[in-house]
Enzyme design. Structure first.
Site, PDB file in Angstrom:
ATOM      1  N   GLU B 228     -14.338  11.000  12.894  1.00  0.00           N
ATOM      2  CA  GLU B 228     -14.819  11.707  11.702  1.00  0.00           C
ATOM      3  C   GLU B 228     -16.274  12.092  11.957  1.00  0.00           C
ATOM      4  O   GLU B 228     -16.899  11.553  12.847  1.00  0.00           O
ATOM      5  CB  GLU B 228     -14.806  10.773  10.464  1.00  0.00           C
ATOM      6  CG  GLU B 228     -13.469  10.246  10.052  1.00  0.00           C
ATOM      7  CD  GLU B 228     -13.645   9.065   9.084  1.00  0.00           C
ATOM      8  OE1 GLU B 228     -14.535   9.133   8.220  1.00  0.00           O
ATOM      9  OE2 GLU B 228     -12.903   8.078   9.225  1.00  0.00           O
ATOM     10  N   LYS B 230     -20.126  11.790  11.229  1.00  0.00           N
ATOM     11  CA  LYS B 230     -20.971  10.758  10.645  1.00  0.00           C
ATOM     12  C   LYS B 230     -21.920  11.427   9.671  1.00  0.00           C
ATOM     13  O   LYS B 230     -22.828  12.144  10.072  1.00  0.00           O
ATOM     14  CB  LYS B 230     -21.768  10.012  11.714  1.00  0.00           C
ATOM     15  CG  LYS B 230     -22.555   8.899  11.068  1.00  0.00           C
ATOM     16  CD  LYS B 230     -23.461   8.154  11.965  1.00  0.00           C
ATOM     17  CE  LYS B 230     -24.144   7.046  11.182  1.00  0.00           C
ATOM     18  NZ  LYS B 230     -24.576   7.385   9.822  1.00  0.00           N
ATOM     19  N   ARG B 235     -24.273   5.335   1.855  1.00  0.00           N
ATOM     20  CA  ARG B 235     -22.979   4.679   1.922  1.00  0.00           C
ATOM     21  C   ARG B 235     -22.695   4.056   0.566  1.00  0.00           C
ATOM     22  O   ARG B 235     -23.562   3.403  -0.014  1.00  0.00           O
ATOM     23  CB  ARG B 235     -23.062   3.585   2.998  1.00  0.00           C
ATOM     24  CG  ARG B 235     -21.787   2.801   3.216  1.00  0.00           C
ATOM     25  CD  ARG B 235     -20.859   3.550   4.137  1.00  0.00           C
ATOM     26  NE  ARG B 235     -19.609   2.820   4.332  1.00  0.00           N
ATOM     27  CZ  ARG B 235     -19.441   1.875   5.249  1.00  0.00           C
ATOM     28  NH1 ARG B 235     -20.442   1.513   6.035  1.00  0.00           N
ATOM     29  NH2 ARG B 235     -18.271   1.276   5.385  1.00  0.00           N
ATOM     30  N   ARG B 250     -24.765   0.760  -0.446  1.00  0.00           N
ATOM     31  CA  ARG B 250     -24.644  -0.238   0.603  1.00  0.00           C
ATOM     32  C   ARG B 250     -25.657  -1.363   0.425  1.00  0.00           C
ATOM     33  O   ARG B 250     -25.444  -2.479   0.852  1.00  0.00           O
ATOM     34  CB  ARG B 250     -24.834   0.406   1.971  1.00  0.00           C
ATOM     35  CG  ARG B 250     -24.248  -0.418   3.057  1.00  0.00           C
ATOM     36  CD  ARG B 250     -24.767   0.025   4.394  1.00  0.00           C
ATOM     37  NE  ARG B 250     -25.741  -0.918   4.882  1.00  0.00           N
ATOM     38  CZ  ARG B 250     -26.490  -0.706   5.918  1.00  0.00           C
ATOM     39  NH1 ARG B 250     -26.411   0.431   6.567  1.00  0.00           N
ATOM     40  NH2 ARG B 250     -27.339  -1.618   6.327  1.00  0.00           N
ATOM     41  N   GLU B 278     -19.193   8.212   1.375  1.00  0.00           N
ATOM     42  CA  GLU B 278     -20.599   8.602   1.486  1.00  0.00           C
ATOM     43  C   GLU B 278     -20.989   9.447   0.274  1.00  0.00           C
ATOM     44  O   GLU B 278     -20.277  10.378  -0.101  1.00  0.00           O
ATOM     45  CB  GLU B 278     -20.752   9.428   2.772  1.00  0.00           C
ATOM     46  CG  GLU B 278     -22.145   9.467   3.301  1.00  0.00           C
ATOM     47  CD  GLU B 278     -22.485   8.293   4.215  1.00  0.00           C
ATOM     48  OE1 GLU B 278     -21.593   7.462   4.506  1.00  0.00           O
ATOM     49  OE2 GLU B 278     -23.659   8.216   4.626  1.00  0.00           O
ATOM     50  N   LYS B 400     -20.513   4.253  15.739  1.00  0.00           N
ATOM     51  CA  LYS B 400     -21.157   5.523  15.402  1.00  0.00           C
ATOM     52  C   LYS B 400     -21.682   6.115  16.709  1.00  0.00           C
ATOM     53  O   LYS B 400     -22.217   5.402  17.549  1.00  0.00           O
ATOM     54  CB  LYS B 400     -22.256   5.359  14.358  1.00  0.00           C
ATOM     55  CG  LYS B 400     -23.266   4.282  14.619  1.00  0.00           C
ATOM     56  CD  LYS B 400     -24.203   4.125  13.440  1.00  0.00           C
ATOM     57  CE  LYS B 400     -25.165   2.962  13.689  1.00  0.00           C
ATOM     58  NZ  LYS B 400     -25.899   2.572  12.504  1.00  0.00           N
TER      59      LYS B 400
END
Ligand code: ZN
Ligand code: ZN
Lengths: 340, 532
Positions: B228, B230, B235, B250, B278, B400
């Protein structure tokens, strides 16, 4: 003009000598032993008796001559005398008199009597050359006794948790005041090599100081537990300091007045303990000298000078090369590697 | 107030999180209940309305001290903080207050003053100053100016409370969220331990990815992996339970009120659902630069203008709970299937699917990754299709794979003193590139140097100033730095015609001279390539 401002430093043409010059000259009169004021390479040094052993320790063998405070001598017809500046041991203001004109060069000074450096003396003059390290009204110091009490409380609190108290301060001047502050606690005091060297030089001048131990590779962890360590700013964040773990760090400096500076040092505490006059100390002194003209050197010279002019005291800024090492080391702006 | 001033001092000087936590926890035991409520309010961003401007506070300090205005300014530039400058300049208290107002007492007085004239405000504030010690004045001024940034996150405060009262951290975070008025809410109402309702807001711990430290080939067969983009946002988890909607970041802060756009999901999502994804600004289903979101995050109240200028969407990439069932143990493939059905069924622009990138080989994916910048992404995410949703930073299943930042070599031409931590050093610099034999300034950049380098640059600035203009010094163009940035866009506000995203100093090029720096032409080429 009894003194002129040259690229080598403050020059007295009538007497053919310099005061705290920053380039090698034949004849230098030295206010105090900090390395930005007392530099290497002059053929002749004149200073206070207490300053001489410190210069010897820092600059090695040279031609030194020393005099006491308030003992005038003549250099080529110019009357020269030293007067206590209260900044560090031996630190002196320099008074010059010639043809009815009196000039005083303050060097670095502190108006509160710290019990070690000699009580600051106001010297009346026509022209006063003042430092301005802390020449802003935000700098106003608490009394020494109160700060010493704060330091002792902090050390005691650390020792209760079996932590070593590492106190950072300039090796000449500040370190000895810190030592005096913590002496009543009767805990072992360990010092960095740079502080140790200055300590020995001061003892050799015949001045008594509380006992210290030098930190060596042989110093054991057990000895250091809950003890006090005095070190110069070069030790901050260095591998040298890690051996004291677990420890707390405090920085002693006038710059600690501003919170951001304490945080920047990443210190656990900052004590506002300075060897320089605060704002009121500077203004009070300038007024008390009765000077008609005030030249302002290293520090916040433009602010102080403008303020004096607005208050009706003729003043001008003077660009010098002082403040290179000491004041910066104190503010943590530069790490003083020469001290390693 | 003294106890609060002492707390702020400890929080400001302590270097470790644990120390801060202990100081706060201790305060929550010893302080008066009314004060506790206010501390919770202040540290969760609920300040009383600002009742007086900085310029009035400065003026009153000038009047009391008799200092010239320029010297006040000079002092302020050195300290870098108005509340602290005033605290340092004011004389010590004539007579210390005997009764010692509490924190709540002062704050409630300030609320009463809101509607009063400036003269009455002045009378109250200056008489407080006269009775306070320096530390108290500092804290009091902070309350007046509203800038309480003391390095304590809401999470730390919540944890400190959790240490001292018999409630879990997530229950506390939930209770102190929302609209409540510290002036009329009691500690008991806010955090009663006997209120044993189920905590429907509770988020799951986030699963975090590691930076890929090897070639993708080393991960094994490409078909085992889901790729996907980033995204560069916040988050978050969106939770719908008990017919209520909760949005967590987050940092495990409850941010439901900051994103009113998501409220429509309260009706659209089925009950018992937790989405991971996100929070990003987006228009026409496409992400927009994160910088737009930053203008919103810092605010307590989101204005209508914010909502129009920075529309927010949620790009969902995982499903953690479905029909009140924790499904984190299911393989990603399965979770993804359910997620797609759910999101497509809702079909609302505020809830987007974070697209899966189709690829057959690692070289193909490596080529696709090069498009990241154009897509306002930071790179790629690689997730093992068979993996469960784990807790924290577990290595192996989520990676990532970021793209390198853009860089340009530039010369420093202006310097300004920093604020706060670096208030005595020249740490804010403006940089220029070459345009023929002229220099054109194009960006400011702050962080990225070590303390030692800052000291060296600071010394350079002091010795090489050509001109002083207010707090800004023009310096000899001599020091060359490499500036890294994440994106570039056209801008008519800048002389150079470009604006950079996240510019920072990546290194000091002591090996280069101003002759070696990049040109305006180079910047324009970058703009064409990446600036769209
Ligand atoms: Zn000195
Ligand atoms: Zn000096």
């Amino acid at each position: 003009m009894l003194l002129s401002f040259t690229d080598k430093g403050l020059y007295c043409a009538a007497g053919d000598f310099y005061i705290d010059p920053w380039r090698p000259v034949n004849k230098a009169v030295i206010t105090h032993a900090h390395s930005d004021h007392a530099r290497w390479g002059h053929k002749y040094y004149l200073c206070h008796h207490y300053t001489k052993p410190l210069l010897q320790a820092r600059l090695g063998d040279n031609y030194y001559e020393s005099i006491g405070w308030n003992e005038p001598i003549y250099i080529n017809g110019v009357k020269v005398s030293l007067h206590p500046a209260g900044h560090i041991i031996g630190s002196s203001q320099i008074r010059l008199e010639h043809g009815g004109e009196v000039w005083v060069v303050s060097g670095d000074y502190k108006t509160e009597d710290d019990g070690i450096s000699g009580a600051f003396e106001v010297v009346p003059c026509h022209t006063f050359i003042t430092e301005s390290t802390f020449g802003l009204p935000i700098y106003n110091w608490k009394k020494q006794a109160g700060i010493y009490e704060d330091i002792r409380q902090w050390v005691t609190h650390n020792a209760e948790q079996f932590n070593t108290s590492v106190i950072i301060g300039y090796s000449l001047g500040k370190a000895q005041r810190i030592l005096t502050a913590v002496a009543p606690l009767e805990k072992p005091v360990y010092v960095h090599g740079a502080v140790w060297n200055m300590h020995q030089a001061i003892l050799s001048a015949g001045i008594a100081l509380p006992q210290v131990h030098r930190v060596t590779p042989e110093t054991t962890k057990a000895e250091l537990k809950g003890s006090i360590v005095i070190a110069p700013s070069s030790a901050e964040g260095s591998p040298w300091i890690r051996r004291f773990s677990p420890y707390n760090v405090a920085v002693c400096s006038g710059w600690m007045q501003v919170r951001g500076n304490v945080r920047r040092h990443n210190a656990d505490a900052g004590f506002v303990l300075s060897d320089h006059a605060d704002w009121n100390g500077l203004l009070g002194t300038i007024q008390a000298t009765g000077a008609e003209r005030v030249y302002v050197t290293h520090g916040f010279q433009s602010a102080l000078s403008r303020y004096l002019n607005e208050k009706g005291i003729w003043s001008a800024e003077v660009k010098t090369e002082y403040g290179g090492e000491e004041e910066n080391a104190e503010s943590g702006k530069a790490v003083n590697t020469a001290e390693e | 107030m003294k106890a609060f001033a002492a707390l702020v001092h400890t929080l400001g000087t302590s270097t470790g999180t644990n120390e801060k936590l202990d100081a706060l926890a201790n305060y929550f035991v010893t302080a008066d209940d009314r004060d506790k409520v206010w501390v919770i309010a202040l540290f969760s961003g609920r300040r009383p309305k600002r009742i007086i401007s900085s310029s009035w506070l400065s003026q009153w300090c000038i009047d009391i001290t008799g200092l010239p205005a320029w010297l006040f300014e000079e002092s302020y530039h050195t300290v870098g903080d108005l509340a602290e400058t005033i605290a340092l300049l004011l004389p010590p208290p004539v007579m210390e207050n005997q009764e010692g107002h509490t924190l709540a007492g002062y704050l409630e007085q300030l609320i009463l003053l809101e509607k009063q004239t400036d003269t009455i405000k002045r009378q109250f504030i200056t008489s407080c100053w006269r009775q306070m010690q320096r530390e108290e004045i500092f804290v009091f001024n902070k309350l007046l100016t509203g800038g309480f940034r003391i390095g304590v996150s809401q999470k730390t405060m919540v944890n400190a409370l959790a240490k001292k009262i018999n409630l879990s951290a997530s229950v506390i975070a939930h209770r102190i969220s929302g609209n409540w008025n510290p002036a009329t809410t009691s500690f008991e109402q806010l955090l009663s331990e006997h209120n044993t309702q189920i905590d429907y807001s509770k988020p799951y711990p986030f699963y975090l990815a590691h930076q890929l430290d090897k070639t993708p080939e080393q991960l094994g067969a490409p078909e085992e992996w889901q790729a996907e983009w980033k995204w560069d946002g916040i988050r978050g988890q969106i939770i719908k339970r008990n017919n209520e909607l909760f949005v967590w970041s987050r940092g495990e802060e409850l941010m439901t009120e900051k994103f009113p756009e998501y409220q429509v999901l309260q009706a659209l999502l089925p009950d018992g659902v937790v989405l991971d994804g996100e929070i990003i600004p987006a228009a026409q289903n496409m992400p927009l630069p994160f910088a737009l979101l930053q203008t919103r995050i810092g605010r307590k109240n989101v204005t209508k203008k914010n909502l129009e200028e920075t529309p927010i969407a949620f790009f969902a990439y995982d499903l953690l709970e479905y029909q009140y069932e924790d499904c984190r143990e299911q393989p990603l493939e399965t979770r993804r299937k359910h997620l797609e059905q759910l999101v497509q069924g809702i079909n609302h622009p505020v809830l987007q699917l974070s697209a899966v990138i189709a690829f057959n080989s690692w070289p193909q994916l490596t080529a696709i990754r090069e498009e990241a910048r154009q897509r306002v992404a930071e790179g790629l995410m690689l997730k093992r299709k068979s993996s469960a949703y784990q807790v924290g930073r577990k290595v192996g299943d989520w990676w990532k794979w970021k793209i390198d930042p853009l860089t340009i070599d530039a010369v420093m031409i202006y310097a300004q003193k920093g604020h706060g931590r670096r208030s005595n050093l020249y740490t804010d610099y403006t940089f220029a590139v070459k345009d023929g034999d002229k220099l054109v300034s194009f960006t400011k950049a702050y962080s990225g140097l070590t303390d030692k380098e800052f000291a060296q640059v600071d010394a350079f600035v002091k010795n090489n100033s050509i001109e002083k203009f207010g707090p800004v010094r023009t310096v000899k163009p001599q020091l060359v730095f490499e500036i890294a940035f994440e994106g570039i866009a056209a801008s008519n506000r800048h002389k150079s015609g470009v604006a950079l995203r996240f510019p920072r100093i990546s290194r000091w090029r002591t090996d280069k001279t101003p002759d070696d720096i990049n040109t305006l032409e180079d910047l324009k080429k970058m703009l064409e390539l990446y600036g769209k």
